[in-house]
Scaffold this motif. Structure first.
Motif, PDB file in Angstrom:
ATOM      1  N   LEU A 273       0.828  -1.208   0.000  1.00  0.00           N
ATOM      2  CA  LEU A 273       0.000   0.000   0.000  1.00  0.00           C
ATOM      3  C   LEU A 273       0.860   1.254   0.000  1.00  0.00           C
ATOM      4  N   GLU A 274       1.955   1.232   0.744  1.00  0.00           N
ATOM      5  CA  GLU A 274       2.876   2.372   0.741  1.00  0.00           C
ATOM      6  C   GLU A 274       3.528   2.550  -0.619  1.00  0.00           C
ATOM      7  N   ASP A 275       3.997   1.444  -1.212  1.00  0.00           N
ATOM      8  CA  ASP A 275       4.641   1.510  -2.532  1.00  0.00           C
ATOM      9  C   ASP A 275       3.690   2.073  -3.581  1.00  0.00           C
ATOM     10  N   LEU A 276       2.403   1.751  -3.459  1.00  0.00           N
ATOM     11  CA  LEU A 276       1.401   2.211  -4.420  1.00  0.00           C
ATOM     12  C   LEU A 276       0.843   3.589  -4.066  1.00  0.00           C
ATOM     13  N   ASP A 277       1.268   4.141  -2.934  1.00  0.00           N
ATOM     14  CA  ASP A 277       0.715   5.389  -2.395  1.00  0.00           C
ATOM     15  C   ASP A 277      -0.817   5.336  -2.441  1.00  0.00           C
ATOM     16  N   ALA A 278      -1.343   4.289  -1.834  1.00  0.00           N
ATOM     17  CA  ALA A 278      -2.788   4.018  -1.845  1.00  0.00           C
ATOM     18  C   ALA A 278      -3.562   5.143  -1.170  1.00  0.00           C
ATOM     19  N   PRO A 279      -4.809   5.339  -1.564  1.00  0.00           N
ATOM     20  CA  PRO A 279      -5.650   6.319  -0.869  1.00  0.00           C
ATOM     21  C   PRO A 279      -5.760   5.962   0.620  1.00  0.00           C
ATOM     22  N   PRO A 280      -5.641   6.934   1.511  1.00  0.00           N
ATOM     23  CA  PRO A 280      -5.712   6.647   2.948  1.00  0.00           C
ATOM     24  C   PRO A 280      -7.013   5.946   3.355  1.00  0.00           C
ATOM     25  N   ARG A 281      -8.121   6.325   2.746  1.00  0.00           N
ATOM     26  CA  ARG A 281      -9.386   5.676   3.096  1.00  0.00           C
ATOM     27  C   ARG A 281      -9.350   4.200   2.747  1.00  0.00           C
ATOM     28  N   LEU A 282      -8.707   3.847   1.646  1.00  0.00           N
ATOM     29  CA  LEU A 282      -8.574   2.438   1.276  1.00  0.00           C
ATOM     30  C   LEU A 282      -7.768   1.694   2.336  1.00  0.00           C
ATOM     31  N   ALA A 283      -6.665   2.279   2.774  1.00  0.00           N
ATOM     32  CA  ALA A 283      -5.849   1.633   3.815  1.00  0.00           C
ATOM     33  C   ALA A 283      -6.664   1.436   5.086  1.00  0.00           C
ATOM     34  N   ALA A 284      -7.445   2.444   5.455  1.00  0.00           N
ATOM     35  CA  ALA A 284      -8.277   2.333   6.664  1.00  0.00           C
ATOM     36  C   ALA A 284      -9.332   1.252   6.495  1.00  0.00           C
ATOM     37  N   HIS A 285      -9.938   1.178   5.314  1.00  0.00           N
ATOM     38  CA  HIS A 285     -10.933   0.129   5.052  1.00  0.00           C
ATOM     39  C   HIS A 285     -10.297  -1.255   5.149  1.00  0.00           C
ATOM     40  N   LEU A 286      -9.135  -1.408   4.550  1.00  0.00           N
ATOM     41  CA  LEU A 286      -8.465  -2.712   4.583  1.00  0.00           C
ATOM     42  C   LEU A 286      -8.110  -3.099   6.011  1.00  0.00           C
ATOM     43  N   ARG A 287      -7.726  -2.131   6.831  1.00  0.00           N
ATOM     44  CA  ARG A 287      -7.459  -2.434   8.243  1.00  0.00           C
ATOM     45  C   ARG A 287      -8.734  -2.895   8.947  1.00  0.00           C
ATOM     46  N   ALA A 288      -9.862  -2.262   8.650  1.00  0.00           N
ATOM     47  CA  ALA A 288     -11.124  -2.650   9.294  1.00  0.00           C
ATOM     48  C   ALA A 288     -11.511  -4.075   8.933  1.00  0.00           C
ATOM     49  N   VAL A 289     -11.417  -4.417   7.653  1.00  0.00           N
ATOM     50  CA  VAL A 289     -11.773  -5.772   7.217  1.00  0.00           C
ATOM     51  C   VAL A 289     -10.770  -6.785   7.762  1.00  0.00           C
ATOM     52  N   HIS A 290      -9.487  -6.444   7.736  1.00  0.00           N
ATOM     53  CA  HIS A 290      -8.455  -7.324   8.280  1.00  0.00           C
ATOM     54  C   HIS A 290      -8.687  -7.586   9.770  1.00  0.00           C
ATOM     55  N   ASP A 291      -9.077  -6.545  10.502  1.00  0.00           N
ATOM     56  CA  ASP A 291      -9.325  -6.669  11.935  1.00  0.00           C
ATOM     57  C   ASP A 291     -10.432  -7.689  12.198  1.00  0.00           C
ATOM     58  N   VAL A 292     -11.499  -7.609  11.427  1.00  0.00           N
ATOM     59  CA  VAL A 292     -12.608  -8.558  11.575  1.00  0.00           C
ATOM     60  C   VAL A 292     -12.176  -9.955  11.131  1.00  0.00           C
ATOM     61  N   ALA A 293     -11.418 -10.045  10.052  1.00  0.00           N
ATOM     62  CA  ALA A 293     -10.939 -11.358   9.593  1.00  0.00           C
ATOM     63  C   ALA A 293     -10.095 -12.034  10.664  1.00  0.00           C
ATOM     64  N   ALA A 294      -9.267 -11.260  11.350  1.00  0.00           N
ATOM     65  CA  ALA A 294      -8.446 -11.832  12.428  1.00  0.00           C
ATOM     66  C   ALA A 294      -9.328 -12.393  13.540  1.00  0.00           C
ATOM     67  N   GLU A 295     -10.381 -11.674  13.874  1.00  0.00           N
ATOM     68  CA  GLU A 295     -11.337 -12.169  14.885  1.00  0.00           C
ATOM     69  C   GLU A 295     -12.001 -13.459  14.415  1.00  0.00           C
TER      70      GLU A 295
END
Length: 199
Positions: free
Chosen positions: A26-48
């Protein structure tokens, strides 16, 4: 170089950090910050969900690394299709898969970008179903047909009665859905573009 806002979206407290490899992409691609935040939210639930599945169904063959990486990158194609960050569209699915493969990500980890919205297709396994479920329940969206597929997979793997698996899955989805407002607020705190203020 990634924007400061993207770095914040990847590092701010509140949700689990993404796997290091996913965060670097995501850093290499300079991804939109909202996308990074969304991916963290989904990842957080997936971990649970992975932790719950391991505890409740220890005989289930879940590739935790794949599920977590898949959840952390499932929408990465929205870097190439930014209109799909705030509107409908499925162009990001194939584009994300191709992007991951071009960046050297093996198919075992990359395919979720293509399949996360195709949970009702043939050949969909429990890993795919967990990523798809995380991508819905993070915002308290309940999809009965998807949840039934998860129940069937869990019951088949464990030998438990479907009704019991359904009750257990319903409980964990209710618990996860209860945190949706917090995750939605986290996501909304970051702009779609990399240069906007978060204020």
């Amino acid at each position: 170089m990634p924007s400061a806002i993207l770095r914040s979206a990847l590092a701010d407290p509140g949700l689990r950090p993404l796997p290091e490899r996913a965060a670097r992409l995501l850093e290499d691609l300079d991804a939109p910050p909202r996308l990074a935040a969304h991916l963290r939210a989904v990842h957080d639930v997936a971990a649970e969900l992975v932790e719950w599945a391991r505890e409740r169904h220890p005989g289930l063959a879940v590739d935790a690394e794949a599920v977590l990486f898949g959840a952390a990158t499932h929408d990465i194609g929205k870097v190439l299709h930014p209109a799909e960050l705030s509107g409908p569209g499925a162009e990001h699915e194939r584009a994300g898969h191709a992007l991951l493969r071009e960046r050297g990500v093996e198919e075992r980890l990359a395919h979720f970008a293509r399949t996360h919205a195709s949970w009702d297709g043939l050949g969909v396994g429990i890993d795919d179903l967990l990523v798809s479920l995380a991508d819905k329940v993070w915002k308290a969206k309940r999809v009965p047909d998807l949840e039934q597929r998860v129940v069937e997979a869990l019951a088949a793997a464990s030998g438990a009665e479907e009704w019991q698996v359904f009750m257990d899955l319903d409980d964990v989805c209710d618990r996860l859905a209860a945190g949706a407002d917090r995750r939605l607020a986290f996501q909304s705190a970051y702009p779609v573009g990399g240069t906007e203020s978060t204020a």
